[in-house]
Scaffold this active site. Structure first.
Site, PDB file in Angstrom:
ATOM      1  N   GLU A  74       0.835  -1.199   0.000  1.00  0.00           N
ATOM      2  CA  GLU A  74       0.000   0.000   0.000  1.00  0.00           C
ATOM      3  C   GLU A  74       0.874   1.255   0.000  1.00  0.00           C
ATOM      4  O   GLU A  74       0.619   2.202  -0.748  1.00  0.00           O
ATOM      5  CB  GLU A  74      -0.926   0.016   1.215  1.00  0.00           C
ATOM      6  CG  GLU A  74      -1.819   1.254   1.256  1.00  0.00           C
ATOM      7  CD  GLU A  74      -2.438   1.501   2.621  1.00  0.00           C
ATOM      8  OE1 GLU A  74      -3.550   2.058   2.661  1.00  0.00           O
ATOM      9  OE2 GLU A  74      -1.811   1.162   3.643  1.00  0.00           O
ATOM     10  N   TRP A  96      -8.440  -0.975   0.253  1.00  0.00           N
ATOM     11  CA  TRP A  96      -9.274   0.133  -0.217  1.00  0.00           C
ATOM     12  C   TRP A  96     -10.514  -0.316  -0.984  1.00  0.00           C
ATOM     13  O   TRP A  96     -11.291   0.516  -1.450  1.00  0.00           O
ATOM     14  CB  TRP A  96      -8.437   1.063  -1.097  1.00  0.00           C
ATOM     15  CG  TRP A  96      -7.511   1.919  -0.319  1.00  0.00           C
ATOM     16  CD1 TRP A  96      -6.196   1.687  -0.017  1.00  0.00           C
ATOM     17  CD2 TRP A  96      -7.830   3.176   0.297  1.00  0.00           C
ATOM     18  NE1 TRP A  96      -5.672   2.715   0.733  1.00  0.00           N
ATOM     19  CE2 TRP A  96      -6.659   3.641   0.939  1.00  0.00           C
ATOM     20  CE3 TRP A  96      -8.992   3.944   0.364  1.00  0.00           C
ATOM     21  CZ2 TRP A  96      -6.620   4.858   1.630  1.00  0.00           C
ATOM     22  CZ3 TRP A  96      -8.957   5.151   1.048  1.00  0.00           C
ATOM     23  CH2 TRP A  96      -7.785   5.590   1.683  1.00  0.00           C
ATOM     24  N   TYR A 138      -4.316  10.415  -0.684  1.00  0.00           N
ATOM     25  CA  TYR A 138      -2.925  10.239  -0.271  1.00  0.00           C
ATOM     26  C   TYR A 138      -1.867  10.478  -1.357  1.00  0.00           C
ATOM     27  O   TYR A 138      -1.298  11.551  -1.471  1.00  0.00           O
ATOM     28  CB  TYR A 138      -2.738   8.853   0.351  1.00  0.00           C
ATOM     29  CG  TYR A 138      -3.486   8.701   1.646  1.00  0.00           C
ATOM     30  CD1 TYR A 138      -3.027   9.328   2.805  1.00  0.00           C
ATOM     31  CD2 TYR A 138      -4.651   7.943   1.719  1.00  0.00           C
ATOM     32  CE1 TYR A 138      -3.723   9.206   4.007  1.00  0.00           C
ATOM     33  CE2 TYR A 138      -5.351   7.813   2.922  1.00  0.00           C
ATOM     34  CZ  TYR A 138      -4.887   8.447   4.057  1.00  0.00           C
ATOM     35  OH  TYR A 138      -5.572   8.324   5.232  1.00  0.00           O
ATOM     36  N   CYS A 200      -6.551  10.222   6.797  1.00  0.00           N
ATOM     37  CA  CYS A 200      -6.489  10.056   8.247  1.00  0.00           C
ATOM     38  C   CYS A 200      -5.066  10.311   8.726  1.00  0.00           C
ATOM     39  O   CYS A 200      -4.836  11.129   9.611  1.00  0.00           O
ATOM     40  CB  CYS A 200      -6.957   8.665   8.648  1.00  0.00           C
ATOM     41  SG  CYS A 200      -8.688   8.349   8.255  1.00  0.00           S
ATOM     42  N   ARG A 220      -5.284  12.608  12.141  1.00  0.00           N
ATOM     43  CA  ARG A 220      -6.484  13.315  12.618  1.00  0.00           C
ATOM     44  C   ARG A 220      -7.527  12.360  13.179  1.00  0.00           C
ATOM     45  O   ARG A 220      -8.282  12.687  14.096  1.00  0.00           O
ATOM     46  CB  ARG A 220      -7.115  14.129  11.487  1.00  0.00           C
ATOM     47  CG  ARG A 220      -7.677  13.233  10.374  1.00  0.00           C
ATOM     48  CD  ARG A 220      -8.667  13.938   9.470  1.00  0.00           C
ATOM     49  NE  ARG A 220      -9.175  12.984   8.491  1.00  0.00           N
ATOM     50  CZ  ARG A 220     -10.321  12.308   8.615  1.00  0.00           C
ATOM     51  NH1 ARG A 220     -11.083  12.484   9.685  1.00  0.00           N
ATOM     52  NH2 ARG A 220     -10.706  11.462   7.684  1.00  0.00           N
ATOM     53  N   ASP A 223      -8.353   4.609  13.798  1.00  0.00           N
ATOM     54  CA  ASP A 223      -8.962   3.346  14.202  1.00  0.00           C
ATOM     55  C   ASP A 223      -7.838   2.506  14.816  1.00  0.00           C
ATOM     56  O   ASP A 223      -7.007   1.942  14.110  1.00  0.00           O
ATOM     57  CB  ASP A 223      -9.563   2.678  12.960  1.00  0.00           C
ATOM     58  CG  ASP A 223     -10.049   1.264  13.198  1.00  0.00           C
ATOM     59  OD1 ASP A 223      -9.880   0.737  14.318  1.00  0.00           O
ATOM     60  OD2 ASP A 223     -10.589   0.665  12.250  1.00  0.00           O
TER      61      ASP A 223
END
Length: 318
Positions: A74, A96, A138, A200, A220, A223
């Site tokens: 990734e 994703w 990203y 995130c 920010r 999980d």
């Protein structure tokens, strides 16, 4: 709730206790709230973890199996600037897939199974172009942040070729190591609504002390059960790759979380993981130095000494 058990002094100092202690604090004392997904979370605001990366050390959790090759694939995909899941699905990486799949089901009414959707993404380029793109997430921001220039009569046009933040950081680390501007930013306010999921892990900053490269990740939204193990690995990997490219030694990873949470439907995973004791000291070896940070391949990374406990699974909140 299980309490911390450590059978030896060395295990008492194991860096993974930071992660487990954070998980325990959230689960026992976090604010319970309704979230965007509707699943519900327990959350704390503002958290910090620190990991020493010297000697090949990596924040690779041992209290459950973390699929580090998937996380690495990734990360390498981010560095290409690609935003379509086709290249990931072709490698068996489904991190994703749920977001495009959810959109496809909503818009078409077709209750296609995940595996069939992923297979079609790989096999059908037109289908992938229509349904596999995530928007400017990203990697697009990292290596091709859009720049606009005047086009006359009060109009603007997007310049061909945006800002490659990663390449700029490599150059600044090599030529101006004392700078306070070694930053890679993913939070492009103008394009958030076009993203399948706003970033995130949004801000990376790097710092050179002597010959050691330190890195900080501000996240920010986090999980902790499913995302954070991958985020820690990715941030540490970024430091290791930059350090190699810039002739520096890896230093420390500092991770900072904003809304740091556990989903309420992750109770079984949380209880099982908190009952486990960390062990071992996995290390990462980079067996090749490519000409550029953009030229690494999955075969360039080897992990030694990783003997995790059994995998733990939980549903992803989309």
């Amino acid at each position: 709730m299980a309490s911390r058990l450590a059978p030896s002094d060395s295990l008492l100092d194991h860096p993974e206790w930071q992660y487990l202690d954070l998980m325990r604090r959230i689960w026992e004392h976090g604010d319970e709230r309704v979230d965007r997904t509707g699943v519900g979370t327990r959350s704390v605001f503002g958290a910090q973890l620190r990991f020493d990366l010297s000697g090949g050390r990596m924040p690779l959790l041992t209290t459950k199996r973390v699929y580090w090759k998937t996380a690495t694939r990734e990360f390498l995909w981010f560095l290409t600037g690609d935003t379509n899941i086709r290249a990931l699905c072709a490698q068996g990486v489904e991190i994703w897939t749920d977001w495009p799949l959810d959109r496809y089901r909503r818009e078409t009414g077709d209750p296609i199974e995940r595996a069939d959707f992923s297979r079609r993404i790989v096999e059908d380029a037109d289908f992938a172009a229509r349904w596999g793109d995530l928007g400017p997430v990203y990697g697009r921001q990292w290596v091709d942040w859009p720049v606009y220039e005047p086009a006359g009569e009060g109009l603007f046009r997007q310049r061909a070729g945006g800002v490659n933040q990663v390449a700029q950081v490599v150059e600044s680390l090599r030529n101006n190591p004392g700078s306070r501007r070694h930053i890679v930013e993913g939070w492009n306010v103008a394009e958030l609504d076009a993203m399948a999921l706003p970033p995130c892990h949004k801000t990376y900053q790097f710092h050179v002390a002597g010959n050691r490269l330190n890195g900080l990740l501000y996240q920010r939204s986090c999980d902790v059960a499913l995302g954070l193990p991958f985020n820690l690995w990715g941030a540490a990997l970024f430091i290791r790759m930059l350090a190699q490219q810039c002739d520096l030694e890896p230093g420390e990873l500092v991770w900072m979380g904003g809304d740091t949470h556990l989903y309420l439907n992750h109770a079984d995973l949380v209880e099982q993981q908190l009952a486990r004791t960390p062990s071992g000291a996995p290390r990462l070896e980079l067996i090749r130095r490519p000409d550029s940070i953009f030229d690494y391949a999955i075969s360039d990374f080897v992990v030694h000494g990783y003997e995790p406990q059994k995998a733990l699974s939980a549903p992803v909140a989309v």
